[in-house]
Design an enzyme around this catalytic site. Sequence first.
Site, PDB file in Angstrom:
ATOM      1  N   LYS A  70      15.070  16.240 -24.634  1.00 19.00           N
ATOM      2  CA  LYS A  70      16.382  15.523 -23.997  1.00 19.00           C
ATOM      3  C   LYS A  70      17.665  15.545 -24.269  1.00 19.00           C
ATOM      4  O   LYS A  70      18.595  15.809 -23.390  1.00 19.00           O
ATOM      5  CB  LYS A  70      16.143  13.921 -23.930  1.00 19.00           C
ATOM      6  N   ARG A  71      17.764  16.024 -25.766  1.00 17.74           N
ATOM      7  CA  ARG A  71      19.023  16.112 -26.276  1.00 17.74           C
ATOM      8  C   ARG A  71      19.640  17.554 -25.749  1.00 17.74           C
ATOM      9  O   ARG A  71      20.781  17.797 -26.038  1.00 17.74           O
ATOM     10  CB  ARG A  71      19.139  16.075 -27.754  1.00 17.74           C
TER      11      ARG A  71
END
Length: 507
Positions: A264-265
């Site tokens: 996600k990052r």
Amino acid sequence: MREVRVRFAPSPTGPLHLGGVRTALYNYLFARKSGGKFILRIEDTDQGRFVPGAEQYIIESLNWCGITFDEGVHLGGPYTPYRQSERKSLYRQYADQLVADGYAYYAFDTAEQLDQLRKEHEAKKQTFQYGPQTRQQLYNSLTIPAEKTAELLESGTPYVIRIRIPENETITVTDRIRGLVSVESSLLDDKVLFKSDGMPTYHLANVVDDYLMKISHVIRGEEWLPSAPLHVLLYRYLGWESSMPEFAHLPLLLKPDGNGKLSKRDGDRLGFPVFPLRWTDPFTSEVSSGYRESGYVPEAFINMLSLLGWHEESDKELFTMEELIDAFSIDRCSKSGAKFDPEKAKWFNHHYLSAKPVNELVKYLEELLKKEGISSASVNLERICELVRDRAVLIPDLLEQSRFFFIAPKSYDEKVVAKAWKAETPGILSGLAEVLQSVEVFEVPAIEEASKAYVADKGIGMGQLMNPFRLCLVGTSAGPGMFDIASVLGKEETLRRIQAGLNNIVI
Ligand code: GLU
């Protein structure tokens, strides 16, 4: 044969990432192919990680993808409620049953004590595990007398309930993708099943709900494989082993260079979205881009995702959702990680976008024009879409490729001017303007015929006319055929732009 019932069980801890959508997709395909049921269950027992808006985001994302459910938090169904926080009261009895049967125990160690132990182990370059090797030295119902335990419980001392992992046992998980996966119990820890806040942890709630909701297959990401032996033990200890679901752990999605998991990052850091829809973080207001808002169509997004971890025997790549349902099988999912390729995502989008019926393209274009406040009253949007559809990779390209139809050039590409604009050009273009003025039906055949006759008559090359003509109408050297452009613009606008070029282009 057991009825197929599969579930997608996200935790509302933020936006759904590509990998999550792929998990939902494979579950969906499996359910639809086998005529089974697909359930959306929200696993929100970890209140500390709850993110407002995440559940709605998940539902909207799957909806955009065309992934539908039969039961779930948004639909209801025979096993309602489908949100674990609303099922809170039913988990405790199973934790109690495990304690009564000797498979779980109360632990009273405080967070500070455990922290201290972790630190001490770290200092010795070891990892602390609450488990078979350590639990006999810790503060729990296995080490303290029964009366004392009763007293502590009675007096409201905070506690958790932990599973009692067996000593020296090999636990085997049968996985549809990976085959037999064996783990030595000495590698596992006594995971918390029930927390001091009265909530079950993911492990207990997940197994209890899969059992109660009669889930036949658990299809989820590889990151859950390490939890699977614990889940197998829970089924066994709760006496449910004969109705345990089959497991299938899907391969990881990797970054485009293959180095590590796509997380996600990674957000927009790698130059492409990792979320299906745009997401605004409710705490930081940080915005992450989404496939939908970037101009992808759901068919392309789904087709691209479907091949990240699965493929048909033939190397066929283009699949509609119906074809995927027909072709999909868990047994053709791969074990090894699937590299995400943002260029391939674009390739799929170009394929699906350019193949859309023209009226849908017109709708997209109208939307884009409206957003920018550009008037399209006098132009034929259908023809424009037909002319630019092959050049559009993402939806916004429909406007980027056709902007000059709506807005006359305000400047002219210098490089093209230097190449195409010669001393004789103004004369040639003035002559063309005269010729075009007398074209009655301002359509491609007549414009083409008149232009060709003019070139022949003048004894000049086609390029000597067409390149500066394009420069006047478009402002650059790009775009569809000149006769098409002129006919869409109409006689008046074409002549106006030739005149503007003559007035403004200086060499
Ligand atoms: N709640 C878990 C998640 O967020 C579900 C894992 C599973 O499917 O068992 O992914």
